[in-house]
Design an enzyme around this catalytic site. Structure first.
Site, PDB file in Angstrom:
ATOM      1  N   CYS A 154      -9.667  -2.116 -11.571  1.00  0.00           N
ATOM      2  CA  CYS A 154      -9.193  -1.079 -10.655  1.00  0.00           C
ATOM      3  C   CYS A 154      -7.903  -1.455  -9.959  1.00  0.00           C
ATOM      4  O   CYS A 154      -7.431  -0.738  -9.102  1.00  0.00           O
ATOM      5  CB  CYS A 154     -10.268  -0.734  -9.626  1.00  0.00           C
ATOM      6  SG  CYS A 154     -10.639  -2.079  -8.509  1.00  0.00           S
ATOM      7  N   ARG A 202       1.749 -10.667  -2.605  1.00  0.00           N
ATOM      8  CA  ARG A 202       1.999  -9.407  -3.308  1.00  0.00           C
ATOM      9  C   ARG A 202       3.011  -8.517  -2.605  1.00  0.00           C
ATOM     10  O   ARG A 202       3.506  -7.563  -3.179  1.00  0.00           O
ATOM     11  CB  ARG A 202       0.669  -8.652  -3.530  1.00  0.00           C
ATOM     12  CG  ARG A 202      -0.018  -8.246  -2.264  1.00  0.00           C
ATOM     13  CD  ARG A 202      -1.452  -7.797  -2.525  1.00  0.00           C
ATOM     14  NE  ARG A 202      -1.582  -6.359  -2.631  1.00  0.00           N
ATOM     15  CZ  ARG A 202      -2.745  -5.711  -2.746  1.00  0.00           C
ATOM     16  NH1 ARG A 202      -3.884  -6.396  -2.777  1.00  0.00           N
ATOM     17  NH2 ARG A 202      -2.800  -4.425  -2.838  1.00  0.00           N
ATOM     18  N   GLU A 233     -11.646 -10.431  -7.297  1.00  0.00           N
ATOM     19  CA  GLU A 233     -10.227 -10.442  -6.933  1.00  0.00           C
ATOM     20  C   GLU A 233      -9.792 -11.758  -6.308  1.00  0.00           C
ATOM     21  O   GLU A 233      -8.674 -11.892  -5.827  1.00  0.00           O
ATOM     22  CB  GLU A 233      -9.893  -9.254  -6.020  1.00  0.00           C
ATOM     23  CG  GLU A 233     -10.749  -9.089  -4.801  1.00  0.00           C
ATOM     24  CD  GLU A 233     -10.367  -7.845  -3.976  1.00  0.00           C
ATOM     25  OE1 GLU A 233      -9.297  -7.280  -4.189  1.00  0.00           O
ATOM     26  OE2 GLU A 233     -11.170  -7.473  -3.102  1.00  0.00           O
ATOM     27  N   ARG A 279     -10.494   3.794  -1.584  1.00  0.00           N
ATOM     28  CA  ARG A 279     -10.167   2.815  -0.533  1.00  0.00           C
ATOM     29  C   ARG A 279     -10.499   3.454   0.819  1.00  0.00           C
ATOM     30  O   ARG A 279      -9.717   4.231   1.340  1.00  0.00           O
ATOM     31  CB  ARG A 279      -8.688   2.451  -0.575  1.00  0.00           C
ATOM     32  CG  ARG A 279      -8.256   1.650  -1.802  1.00  0.00           C
ATOM     33  CD  ARG A 279      -6.778   1.330  -1.734  1.00  0.00           C
ATOM     34  NE  ARG A 279      -6.367   0.322  -2.691  1.00  0.00           N
ATOM     35  CZ  ARG A 279      -5.880   0.589  -3.904  1.00  0.00           C
ATOM     36  NH1 ARG A 279      -5.751   1.827  -4.315  1.00  0.00           N
ATOM     37  NH2 ARG A 279      -5.513  -0.396  -4.712  1.00  0.00           N
ATOM     38  N   ASN A 288      -4.717  -6.666  -8.393  1.00  0.00           N
ATOM     39  CA  ASN A 288      -3.616  -6.828  -7.421  1.00  0.00           C
ATOM     40  C   ASN A 288      -3.795  -8.131  -6.651  1.00  0.00           C
ATOM     41  O   ASN A 288      -2.886  -8.947  -6.544  1.00  0.00           O
ATOM     42  CB  ASN A 288      -3.591  -5.677  -6.410  1.00  0.00           C
ATOM     43  CG  ASN A 288      -3.459  -4.336  -7.079  1.00  0.00           C
ATOM     44  OD1 ASN A 288      -3.014  -4.262  -8.220  1.00  0.00           O
ATOM     45  ND2 ASN A 288      -3.844  -3.286  -6.391  1.00  0.00           N
ATOM     46  N   ASP A 289      -4.995  -8.295  -6.106  1.00  0.00           N
ATOM     47  CA  ASP A 289      -5.234  -9.523  -5.356  1.00  0.00           C
ATOM     48  C   ASP A 289      -5.474 -10.705  -6.285  1.00  0.00           C
ATOM     49  O   ASP A 289      -5.042 -11.819  -5.996  1.00  0.00           O
ATOM     50  CB  ASP A 289      -6.425  -9.343  -4.410  1.00  0.00           C
ATOM     51  CG  ASP A 289      -5.999  -8.638  -3.139  1.00  0.00           C
ATOM     52  OD1 ASP A 289      -4.975  -9.043  -2.576  1.00  0.00           O
ATOM     53  OD2 ASP A 289      -6.660  -7.664  -2.743  1.00  0.00           O
ATOM     54  N   ARG A 336     -15.488   1.976  -1.792  1.00  0.00           N
ATOM     55  CA  ARG A 336     -15.414   0.556  -1.442  1.00  0.00           C
ATOM     56  C   ARG A 336     -15.592   0.404   0.054  1.00  0.00           C
ATOM     57  O   ARG A 336     -15.043   1.186   0.835  1.00  0.00           O
ATOM     58  CB  ARG A 336     -14.057  -0.013  -1.865  1.00  0.00           C
ATOM     59  CG  ARG A 336     -13.933  -1.500  -1.586  1.00  0.00           C
ATOM     60  CD  ARG A 336     -12.654  -2.065  -2.142  1.00  0.00           C
ATOM     61  NE  ARG A 336     -11.496  -1.610  -1.387  1.00  0.00           N
ATOM     62  CZ  ARG A 336     -10.247  -1.937  -1.711  1.00  0.00           C
ATOM     63  NH1 ARG A 336     -10.016  -2.685  -2.776  1.00  0.00           N
ATOM     64  NH2 ARG A 336      -9.249  -1.517  -0.988  1.00  0.00           N
ATOM     65  N   HIS A 350       0.795  -1.219   0.000  1.00  0.00           N
ATOM     66  CA  HIS A 350       0.000   0.000   0.000  1.00  0.00           C
ATOM     67  C   HIS A 350       0.829   1.272   0.000  1.00  0.00           C
ATOM     68  O   HIS A 350       0.397   2.296  -0.523  1.00  0.00           O
ATOM     69  CB  HIS A 350      -1.057  -0.060   1.100  1.00  0.00           C
ATOM     70  CG  HIS A 350      -2.177  -0.951   0.656  1.00  0.00           C
ATOM     71  ND1 HIS A 350      -2.211  -2.285   0.954  1.00  0.00           N
ATOM     72  CD2 HIS A 350      -3.220  -0.707  -0.172  1.00  0.00           C
ATOM     73  CE1 HIS A 350      -3.265  -2.820   0.361  1.00  0.00           C
ATOM     74  NE2 HIS A 350      -3.899  -1.891  -0.328  1.00  0.00           N
TER      75      HIS A 350
HETATM   76  C1  PEP Z   1      -6.878  -5.081  -5.938  1.00  0.00           C
HETATM   77  O1  PEP Z   1      -6.755  -6.028  -5.170  1.00  0.00           O
HETATM   78  O2  PEP Z   1      -6.567  -5.113  -7.144  1.00  0.00           O
HETATM   79  C2  PEP Z   1      -7.381  -3.774  -5.439  1.00  0.00           C
HETATM   80  C3  PEP Z   1      -7.661  -2.810  -6.267  1.00  0.00           C
HETATM   81  O3  PEP Z   1      -7.520  -3.619  -4.108  1.00  0.00           O
HETATM   82  P1  PEP Z   1      -6.354  -3.457  -3.030  1.00  0.00           P
HETATM   83  O4  PEP Z   1      -5.079  -3.160  -3.752  1.00  0.00           O
HETATM   84  O5  PEP Z   1      -6.753  -2.354  -2.120  1.00  0.00           O
HETATM   85  O6  PEP Z   1      -6.329  -4.786  -2.342  1.00  0.00           O
HETATM   86 MG    MG Z   2      -7.774  -6.093  -3.287  1.00  0.00          MG
END
Ligand code: PEP
Ligand code: MG
Length: 757
Positions: A677, A640, A606, A472, A629-630, A508, A365
């Site tokens: 996203c 990650r 995700e 977020r 991302n997830d 979200r 993050h």
């Molecule tokens: C993701 O997982 O792609 C996402 C956008 O959420 P975060 O990065 O906050 O887990």
């Molecule tokens: Mg995520």
């Protein structure tokens, strides 16, 4: 053996430079296995030569002189095969190469093992014996273990040695300061002054820092020591009735140590040489710790803990007495073992040029925040000698992940040129601000921004974004001491909704857990990313979820540009429950006479199960949003945030691409829009593929927006589709990325995917 190994590693980690580190290794290994010779050869990649860098047993004069090209000699054979070679009589071996200056004719037995770091052979560790004999299996396994453990320490020492430029000695040529490799975190190049940030009272994290008023610093140190003396005397008195005299004697030992030349005296000397008190203290404490650690007697060994404890106590007072107000210079490059989002927030935005963190990766993050703030970031820089770089000039290349410490004039000029080109490119891209993201053949795609801080709203608005695709909400939750109230939340959400109105804003619901912890809601789990996270927590705590949804819906009264997004849905029942709660809130607010409108609700895709059930999910909601991302983390089973496996983490993996295609297809059946996203949406090469797949909107960090828009405006959907069909036959992520990068270079768009234009 384990003990010996541990001690060698500890000593090597404390070495000041490569030369010292290598000498420690050869001396300790030679005595640990009682052999006649131990030597280290390192590979000089430029000249493709193995160079003797340290020896205990051969002629010391030969260091730096014995060089063998990488296709002759036994040492280079070890390197080439990347495996151990154990020979009874090396001299008789046809591959043997004789170096008269090393005086090695007396040695027959030869065992060489490769030193490998991140799959790359760095050099070879060799032992030799005068007897004709093969070394035992035990010797072989010990040497392999030593080499495996020391590879990282060698790279570290090499980086430290390189910091002060080339060393003036016979091996000068082999000390060339190399860049340190981290992972790309946020695009851009930062050139500035390293400011090391560290958590309080962590003695290992303290950097060296040059000071000029040494006497003032000595005074601060003396005051801190005096305060510890008082603490300990007080402690001893308080325990008078509880502990017998002989046990309290330990406190007297502490007091003696505190006032000794060995601790206080040497630290004062170090301060007078120009290091600040915490840095000088760190050096002294670590030196003593090492001496105690080396002792055979386990009682004495434990005294290392006492020294450490004393060090920590002095440090705490030092930090209390002079609260560490960091002066941030212009172009600060923030550096630390584990830079957090709050550390980033401490640096005034106009001073901050970049960030480098030893831990974490692109999707941590803090990297996401760096992108939101348009500053470059390098993550996972595990070989960075953090304690030695405070105040130095540093370059962080957020595209390649490379770091240059005290760079040469040539490197500085080269990067300055790239930074200037980047700035020109950014100005050019800013001109696209008010133009639509429309392909040459007229296909439009919505470009939205990801946000989470009120401070990013202005840049997001200025970027020309068509809305917020992902807000977020956990970031405002993280900055507080307790859960925010409904009214506090409503007010934050209202500001976001208002500033973007009439454009849509997707809020979200709370997605904590995994790597996002709330200080007031600690979660201890063995596998946090597979545990209690996102919707799983909020469904277990409907009181938190209901308050949040009420705040969101009320914030949108009169604006009606709210969309709600649910994170981490892995099961249809979770969605049904969450929808039930949202309807409950809506009904209650209507009953209370509020003029609310039911917002659109979407689901994040995700988790792999959500990919396979995308149709069932799409049927129940208004839109889908793919969190790459997830999704990448869970599909590829790659954490990650883990720098060690970061090379396996790539959203261009064929499995991820096929998963996205499947989601798009399922959503089409139910006539529901799909957005992406995750960070993939802001990667210009990936955005091209997402356009080809028919994704309706892309939501990304504000810093990526203009680049992605540029790509879309300079291509036709037909051409993008053709590229998509070409990459669908490539079977690995690296192949796909290379292909796309080359396509960009060929089209004159290379500046979008690397530094420069
Ligand atoms: C993701 O997982 O792609 C996402 C956008 O959420 P975060 O990065 O906050 O887990
Ligand atoms: Mg995520």
């Amino acid at each position: 053996m384990l003990d010996i190994l541990r001690r060698i590693v500890q000593e090597v980690n404390l070495a000041n430079d490569l030369e010292q580190a290598l000498n420690i290794i050869v001396q300790r290994v030679k005595s640990a296995i009682a052999v006649d010779v131990c030597s280290i050869f390192l590979l000089n990649e430029e000249d493709k030569e193995y160079v003797l860098m340290a020896t205990d047993g051969l002629n010391a004069e030969a260091v730096g002189k014995v060089r063998m090209s990488d296709n002759v000699g036994l040492v280079s054979l070890v390197g080439k095969r990347a495996e151990a070679i154990n020979i009874a009589d090396a001299i008789k071996n046809p591959r043997y190469q004789h170096f008269p200056e090393a005086s090695e004719e007396a040695f027959h037995g030869f065992l060489g093992v490769p030193i490998i770091h991140h799959r790359k052979v760095l050099g070879v560790l060799v032992i030799q014996s005068s007897k004709v004999q093969k070394f035992s299996e035990d010797d072989e396994t010990f040497l392999i273990t030593v080499a495996a453990q020391l590879a990282a320490a060698i790279v570290h020492a090499e980086a430290s040695g390189g910091i002060d430029g080339l060393k003036q000695n016979k091996n000068e040529k082999d000390y060339k300061a190399k860049p340190i490799n981290g992972l790309p975190g946020a695009p851009g190049v930062a050139m500035g002054i390293a400011v090391v940030m560290y958590p309080p009272a962590d003695i290992d994290a303290i950097p060296d820092r040059h000071i000029s008023d040494t006497e003032k610093e000595v005074k601060l140190f003396d005051i801190a020591v005096e305060a510890v003396v008082k603490d300990i005397t007080g402690l001893s008195k308080r325990l008078k009735d509880v502990l017998p005299e002989e046990d309290r004697a330990l406190f007297d030992v502490y007091l003696l140590m505190l006032n000794s030349q060995a601790i206080s005296g040497i630290t004062r000397d170090r301060i007078r040489e120009g290091n600040w008190a915490p840095g000088a203290l760190r050096q002294t404490i670590r030196e003593h710790e090492q001496v105690f650690n080396e002792m055979e007697d386990s009682y004495l060994r434990e005294r290392a803990d006492d020294v450490r404890d004393l060090g920590r106590r002095i440090l705490m007072h030092l930090q209390e007495d002079s609260p560490d107000k960091i002066e941030f210079p212009d172009n600060t490059v923030l550096v630390g073992e584990d830079i957090s989002a709050s550390m980033l927030a401490e640096v005034p935005r106009d001073k901050l040029a970049g960030v480098i963190s030893v831990r974490g990766s692109r999707t941590s993050h803090v990297a996401i925040l760096a992108r939101a703030m348009s500053i470059s970031a390098v993550m996972g820089a595990t070989d960075l000698p953090v304690s030695r770089i405070d105040g130095r000039t540093i370059i962080a290349d957020g595209y390649s992940g490379q770091i240059f410490i005290s760079p040469s004039k040539k490197v500085t000029n080269e990067f300055q040129r790239l930074i200037d080109e980047e700035a020109a490119l950014s100005d050019e891209l800013m001109e696209l601000r008010d133009l639509p993201a429309k392909t040459e053949d007229g296909i439009e795609i919505s470009l939205l921004v990801n946000s989470g801080l009120l401070s990013d709203i202005t840049p997001s608005l200025q970027s020309g974004a068509e809305g917020i695709g992902l807000y977020r909400t956990e970031f405002p939750f993280m900055e507080r001491q307790t859960f925010p109230s409904e009214e506090e939340q409503r007010s934050i959400y209202r500001q976001v909704l208002e500033s973007f109105h009439p454009r849509p804003v997707t809020l979200r619901t709370l997605d904590v857990g995994g790597d996002k912890a709330l200080p007031y809601f600690p979660i201890e789990e063995d596998n946090p990313f597979l545990g209690w996270r996102g919707i799983r927590i909020t469904l277990d705590h409907p009181e938190i979820f209901l308050v949040q949804v009420r705040a969101m819906v009320r914030a949108s009264i009169g604006l009606n540009n709210l969309k709600i997004l649910l994170p981490m849905i892995s099961d249809i029942n979770e969605l049904t429950e969450a929808l039930g709660l949202i309807h409950q809130v809506y009904g209650e607010l209507l009953e209370e006479g509020e003029e609310v409108v039911m917002p659109e609700v979407g689901v994040m895709i995700e988790v792999p199960s959500a990919v396979y059930q995308a149709g069932s999910l799409a049927r129940r909601v208004d839109f889908l949003s793919i969190g790459t991302n997830d999704l990448t983390q869970y599909l590829l089973a790659v954490d990650r945030n883990n720098a060690r496996v970061a090379s396996l983490y790539d959203s261009l993996h064929p499995a991820v691409i096929r998963a996205i295609l499947q989601v798009v297809e399922s959503a089409r059946v139910h006539n529901k829009p799909v957005s992406v996203c995750g960070e993939m949406a802001g990667d210009p090469v990936a955005a091209l593929l997402l356009l080809a797949m028919g994704i309706d909107s892309l939501s990304m960090s504000v810093s990526s927006l203009s680049r992605v828009k540029w790509v879309i405006r300079n291509i036709t959907r037909e051409r993008a589709r053709q590229i998509l069909s070409e990459i669908l036959v490539i079977e690995d992520a690296a192949g796909i990325r290379n292909y796309l990068n080359q396509t960009f270079e060929d089209a004159g768009m290379g500046g979008l995917v690397r530094a420069g234009n």
